[in-house]
Design a protein around this motif. Structure first.
Motif, PDB file in Angstrom:
ATOM      1  N   GLU A  99       0.856  -1.177   0.000  1.00 20.16           N
ATOM      2  CA  GLU A  99       0.000   0.000   0.000  1.00 20.16           C
ATOM      3  C   GLU A  99       0.892   1.225   0.000  1.00 20.16           C
ATOM      4  O   GLU A  99       1.682   1.423   0.925  1.00 20.16           O
ATOM      5  N   VAL A 153       2.259  -4.529   3.161  1.00 17.64           N
ATOM      6  CA  VAL A 153       1.188  -4.840   4.106  1.00 17.64           C
ATOM      7  C   VAL A 153       1.379  -6.258   4.624  1.00 17.64           C
ATOM      8  O   VAL A 153       1.317  -6.522   5.815  1.00 17.64           O
ATOM      9  N   ILE A 192       1.600   1.469   8.524  1.00 15.47           N
ATOM     10  CA  ILE A 192       0.806   0.306   8.125  1.00 15.47           C
ATOM     11  C   ILE A 192       0.223  -0.376   9.359  1.00 15.47           C
ATOM     12  O   ILE A 192      -0.963  -0.771   9.374  1.00 15.47           O
ATOM     13  N   SER A 252       3.785  -6.373   8.080  1.00 13.89           N
ATOM     14  CA  SER A 252       4.634  -5.180   7.995  1.00 13.89           C
ATOM     15  C   SER A 252       5.117  -4.746   9.377  1.00 13.89           C
ATOM     16  O   SER A 252       4.427  -4.915  10.390  1.00 13.89           O
TER      17      SER A 252
END
Length: 411
Positions: A136, A141, A157, A152
Motif C-alpha cells: 500500500e 502490508v 501500516i 509489515s
C-alpha cells in the motif's frame, strides 16, 4: 484505476510481459489523460490488435484469472481450466514453472500493488500459491511465502491495519494462527480477512466491479438486471433511449424475469399506438448487433459510474464501427468519464487506427513467435507526426499481417 500489469508464464505469454496504462512521451490527445495524485498520468483506453491465435484473448484471460482468484478467494480451478492455463510447454518442468501476476492499481487516494505467484502440478492436478504480496503506497502490508507469512513492521501500516489486533495479541501469536490455518490455494481475501476485513472488502469490491468479457457471445444482460417486482414488466429508460438512438423502431422494450427475479432472454415490446404487449425471444425480433449493444450497455455504464476497468474481447463483433468510435470517445472524454474508468478491447478492425481517436500509446500490437506472445505499442515505432496509421498498418509496417491464401487450400 489500473497503473500497470505484469504477468509471466501464462498461456502463450512465457516471458514477463508488461501491459502499462502510464502515458508515454508524446503530446497528443491531452484529454485522454487521467491524473492520480499528481504523480501518475494514466490512459483510459487500450485497443489491442493481433492475428488469430496471437494471444489477444489470453491477455484478457490473465486479468480474468486474477480477478477470479481474488473474488473467489482461491486459485482452485476445474480440470479444463487447469490444463488450459499454460498449454504451451515443451516439458513438464516448463509447465510447472510458476504463473506470476503483478497488478498495480488505485483505490481512492491509495496505490496498491498485488503480487500472486502459483504453481499448477500437472500429475496431481493440484495448485499451490508460492508467493503472495500486497503493498500500500509502496509499503508492504503482508508477504507470504507458501505457508509462511510476514506482516509489515512499518508504523503507518501497523496503525492503519494491525493496531487493534496487536493490542490484544502479540505479532508472533497472530502469525502462528495464520500459518496453522492458511490453505495452499487460498488467496488473501480469505485468510487475511481475519486480520483486516475492511481492507479485504475494499479490494474485493474493486475486483468485483472489474468486468472481463472474453466471450461476447455468451455474455448476457441478465448478469446486471434483477427485477424486484416479478408481477410486472420492467422497462429501463436507458435501454429504450439506446434503441431510439439506434433507430431500430418505435416500440418500447420491457424485460421479463424468472421466479427469482432474474431477467431471462425473453422481452416484451409495448406499442404506444395500441398499447399492445408482444412477448418473444429477443433473438427473434432484434438483430445480433442490437442485442450485443443492449447486453453491453449495462457493464459499460457500470464501468463509467464506478470508475472501474472493463475488458472486452472483440468488442466490435456485430457492432458498427461508428458505435465503437462513440464508445472510445466517451471513455476519452473527462466530462463524461469523471471517475477514471478504463476500457481495454481487442479487435481486428484497423479503422480505429486514427490519430484523432487514439493516442499512439493506446494502440497495442500482439505478435507470437516460437518463444510466445509479445506486446508492443505504436509509440515504440519511430513515426513522423504526419504518419497515416491505417495505411502503414495495412502495408504491414507495424505488425505481421496474416498470410492466408484459400486457393492453395482448395488446390
Amino acid at each position: 484505476m489500473l497503473i500497470n500489469f505484469k504477468f509471466k508464464n501464462f498461456k502463450t505469454f512465457k516471458e514477463e510481459t508488461e501491459f502499462s496504462f502510464i502515458k508515454g512521451q508524446k503530446r497528443e490527445l491531452s484529454n485522454h489523460i487521467i491524473k492520480f495524485n499528481n504523480k501518475y498520468n494514466l490512459l483510459p483506453i487500450k485497443v489491442v490488435y493481433g492475428s488469430n491465435a496471437s494471444g489477444k484473448t489470453n491477455l484478457l484471460l490473465a486479468f480474468q484469472v486474477l480477478k477470479r482468484s481474488i473474488i473467489g478467494k482461491s486459485i482452485r480451478f476445474d480440470k479444463d481450466d487447469f490444463v488450459g492455463l499454460c498449454p504451451n510447454f515443451d516439458s513438464l518442468k516448463d509447465y510447472e514453472t510458476p504463473i506470476e501476476f503483478e497488478l498495480t492499481f488505485t483505490i481512492d487516494e491509495n496505490k496498491y500493488q498485488y503480487i500472486l505467484s502459483f504453481i499448477n502440478y500437472y500429475k496431481s492436478m493440484e495448485s499451490e500459491i508460492v508467493i503472495e504480496k500486497l503493498l500500500e503506497n509502496d509499503k508492504i502490508v503482508f508477504f507470504r511465502n507458501k505457508g509462511k507469512v510476514k506482516l509489515s513492521d512499518d508504523e503507518d501500516i501497523i496503525n492503519e491495519h494491525y493496531k487493534l489486533l496487536l493490542e490484544k495479541n502479540n505479532m508472533n501469536l497472530i502469525l502462528e494462527m495464520l500459518e496453522n490455518n492458511i490453505n495452499k490455494t487460498d488467496t488473501f481475501t480469505k485468510w487475511y480477512s481475519n486480520i483486516d476485513n475492511k481492507l479485504c472488502e475494499k479490494i474485493f469490491k474493486y475486483f468485483l466491479n472489474m468486468t472481463t468479457i472474453t466471450d461476447l457471445e455468451d455474455f448476457k444482460i441478465n448478469n446486471y438486471i434483477k427485477i424486484e417486482n416479478k408481477d410486472k414488466l420492467y422497462e429501463d429508460k436507458r435501454i429504450n433511449k439506446l434503441l431510439n438512438e439506434l433507430k431500430v423502431g418505435k416500440e418500447k422494450l420491457c424485460f421479463k424475469s424468472d421466479e427469482n427475479g432474474v431477467v431471462n432472454n425473453f422481452i416484451s415490446y409495448k406499442s404506444d399506438v395500441d398499447n399492445l404487449h408482444i412477448t418473444a425471444p429477443i433473438n427473434t425480433v432484434e438483430s445480433k448487433g442490437t442485442i450485443k449493444m443492449i447486453d453491453l450497455l449495462y457493464p459499460i455504464i457500470n464501468s463509467l459510474e464506478n470508475g472501474s476497468p472493463i475488458f472486452i474481447d472483440e468488442l466490435d463483433a456485430s457492432i458498427h464501427h461508428e458505435i465503437i468510435y462513440n464508445i472510445i470517445q466517451t471513455f476519452g472524454d473527462p466530462s463524461v468519464n469523471k471517475k477514471g474508468a478504463q476500457l481495454v478491447f481487442t479487435t481486428h478492425n484497423p479503422v480505429y487506427l486514427n490519430k484523432n481517436l487514439l493516442r499512439r500509446d493506446e494502440i497495442v500490437f500482439i505478435e507470437k513467435d516460437k518463444k510466445g506472445s509479445h506486446l508492443n505499442t505504436l509509440e515504440n515505432y519511430n513515426l513522423r507526426n504526419d504518419e497515416v496509421y491505417l495505411k502503414n498498418y495495412l502495408n504491414g509496417n507495424y505488425t505481421i499481417l496474416p498470410n492466408f491464401d484459400l486457393n492453395h487450400i482448395i488446390e
